[in-house]
Design an enzyme around this catalytic site. Structure first.
Site: not given
Ligand SMILES: [Zn+2]
Ligand SMILES: [Zn+2]
Length: 445
Positions: A246, A319, A323
Site C-alpha cells: 500500500h 487492503d 471494521h
Molecule cells: Zn498495512
Molecule cells: Zn493491510
C-alpha cells in the site's frame, strides 16, 4: 505446493456470447464467444460461432467485457478471532462480487497466523467456506512483536503464500535482514507495511495543510518513504525479495523506482483508495476515509497513478479492512483505521482512472491481476485449456456504493455513497461460478 484454498464448487457449464474479451497478457482484445465446460475454457471463437454446452446456460455478453478474474494480494479477512467483522465466507463473497478470483489474506488475526497449527486450520476452513481461492500469508515475527522470526521455512512448507507483519512495520533492520536470509532459503516474498512509528506517532491523517486546518495530528510522508528506502537498501545488500505494501506517498514511489533501477528485487502495490482520493476527502471527518497509510495529497495521488502506469508499481491491492460499526462510529481521531474495498476496486478505478483517460483499460486489467505474478501464483488468463477464472463486467453501468448494501459483513467503505461506473455481473473462480449479480438476469438465450 498448493498455496490457494477454496471450497469445491460445481464446475461451470456455460457460454458467454459476443462479449468483448480482454486479456492484456494473452494479447486478446476483441469481441468473441467463450465456452466454459467442466470448469475449463473449452473454446474461444468469433461472436455467434459457439454453441452452449448441453444443459449449460447461455449468457448474452453483448456490450459487456470479459476479463481474467482479478487477484488481490492484500486483504484482511479477520479470521480467526474477529468473525463479527468478516469471515472466510463473507470476505470471499465480497471478493467474488468485485470480480476477484483469488485473494491473499493477512496474518494480523487473533491469534496471529504465526505457526503451522493456525495456518493448517485456516487451510481447512477455506476448503469448507471460501468461495474464491484464498492464500494466507504468515507473520514474519511471532505475534507481530518484531523481536524474532517465525519458523519461516516450516510455514512456507505448510503452504504460507508469503510473509508479512502487516498492520505493523518490521522496525528492526537486523530482523529484516535475517528474514531476507530465510526468505532466500524458503522462497516466497517478504511483504512490508512501511511505517516509522517514531514519525507517524499518534497521527490520524496525512500531515499537511488539511491536517493543520483541522487541527488533527498528522502522519508525514517520510514515515513511509524513509522505511521504503531503508528496506530497499537492506535488500540491495542482502539479496532476497521485498514487496512494498500500500504505497501512499510520492517519495515512496521515487524510492521504489530508484531501487528497481539499481536492480533490487522489489515490487510494490497501491490501493484503489490511494489512487482515487486525497486528504481533501477527509475534510468532512468521515471516519470511512481514515486508513493507514492515510490518504495524501493530489501530488501524491498523481505520482501513484504515474507509478502504476509506468510499472514502478506492479499491482493493485485493496487492503480490504473490515471494521465493526462501533469502531468507526466514534470521533475521527479515535476511529479504527481501514476501509473495505473488494466490491468497489474495479469500479472505483474504472471511474477515476480509465474513464477520464488517465490509464488504459488493458493496463488496469493487467495491474489488477499482476498480484498473482508478484506472489508466484498462476495468473488468470483467457486461453483454451485454462481453468476458468473470469469476470463479466458492464463498464457503463452506474451504481451508488452501499445503496444495495455490501456482500462484506462490514460497511466501512470510503467510496460509500459515491456514484461509480462499472458493475461486475458474473465471476467464475477456480472453474466454478462464484458470484452472480442480483439484478443480472441469466438463462435463456
Ligand atoms: Zn498495512
Ligand atoms: Zn493491510
Amino acid at each position: 505446493m498448493r498455496r490457494l484454498f477454496s471450497a469445491q464448487t460445481p464446475p461451470a457449464e456455460l457460454l458467454i456470447r459476443g462479449a468483448h474479451l480482454l486479456d492484456p497478457r494473452g494479447g486478446i482484445d476483441a469481441p468473441g464467444d467463450v465456452l466454459v465446460s467442466g470448469g475449463t475454457i473449452a473454446a474461444l471463437g468469433p461472436p455467434g460461432s459457439l454453441a452452449a454446452p448441453p444443459g449449460g446456460e447461455s449468457i448474452d455478453g453483448a456490450g459487456r467485457h470479459v476479463f481474467p478474474a482479478f487477484v488481490d494480494p492484500h486483504v484482511h479477512l479477520r479470521v480467526p478471532g474477529e468473525e463479527h467483522k468478516e469471515d472466510l465466507h463473507s470476505g470471499t463473497r465480497a471478493a467474488a462480487a468485485g470480480g476477484f478470483g483469488a485473494v491473499i489474506a493477512m496474518p494480523n488475526t487473533r491469534p496471529t497466523i504465526d505457526n503451522t497449527a493456525v495456518l493448517g486450520s485456516l487451510r481447512e476452513a477455506a476448503m469448507r467456506e471460501a468461495r474464491v481461492p484464498v492464500g494466507f500469508m504468515a507473520a514474519i515475527s511471532p505475534g507481530l512483536a518484531g523481536d524474532r522470526l517465525t519458523e519461516m521455512v516450516e510455514l512456507r512448507g505448510a503452504g504460507a503464500a508469503a510473509f508479512t507483519d502487516d498492520g505493523r512495520p518490521v522496525i528492526s533492520a537486523g530482523l529484516l535482514r535475517r528474514a531476507l536470509q530465510y526468505q532466500r532459503l524458503c522462497g516466497g516474498v517478504l511483504a512490508l507495511h512501511e511505517e516509522d512509528p517514531s514519525l507517524s506517532g499518534a497521527g490520524a491523517m496525512h500531515e499537511g495543510e488539511v491536517s493543520a486546518l483541522l487541527g488533527i495530528a498528522g502522519i508525514p510522508s517520510i514515515s513511509e518513504s524513509t522505511m521504503v528506502a531503508r528496506d530497499a537498501a537492506i535488500a540491495a545488500h542482502e539479496g532476497g525479495r521485498l514487496h512494498m505494501q500500500h504505497l501512499s506517498a510520492r517519495e515512496s514511489v521515487e524510492a521504489v523506482a530508484a531501487a528497481k533501477a539499481a536492480g533490487v528485487a522489489v515490487t510494490a502495490e497501491v490501493s484503489p483508495h490511494h489512487l482515487s482520493l486525497t486528504d481533501d476527502d477527509v475534510r468532512g471527518l468521515d471516519t470511512r476515509a481514515k486508513m493507514n497509510p492515510p490518504l495524501r495529497t493530489e501530488s501524491d495521488r498523481t505520482a501513484l497513478v504515474d507509478g502504476l502506469r509506468s510499472g514502478t508499481i506492479d499491482c493493485v491491492a485493496t487492503d480490504h479492512a473490515p471494521h465493526a460499526r462501533e469502531d468507526k462510529d466514534v470521533p475521527f481521531e479515535q476511529a479504527a483505521m481501514g476501509t473495505i474495498g473488494l466490491e468497489t476496486a474495479f469500479a472505483a478505478l474504472n471511474t477515476t482512472l480509465v474513464r477520464p483517460g488517465l490509464l488504459g483499460l488493458s493496463a488496469l486489467i493487467e495491474r489488477m491481476t499482476a498480484g498473482a505474478r508478484v506472489f508466484d501464483l498462476e495468473v488468470p488468463t483467457i486461453a483454451v485449456g485454462a481453468q476458468a477464472n473470469l469476470c463479466l463486467v458492464d463498464l457503463d453501468a452506474a451504481w451508488r456504493v452501499g445503496e444495495a448494501g455490501y456482500e462484506s459483513r462490514s460497511e466501512n467503505c470510503c467510496f460509500g455513497g459515491r456514484l461509480l461506473h462499472g458493475r461486475v455481473l458474473l465471476t467464475i473462480a477456480a472453474g466454478g461460478v462464484a458470484y452472480r449479480q442480483r439484478a443480472f438476469a441469466v438463462g435463456a438465450a
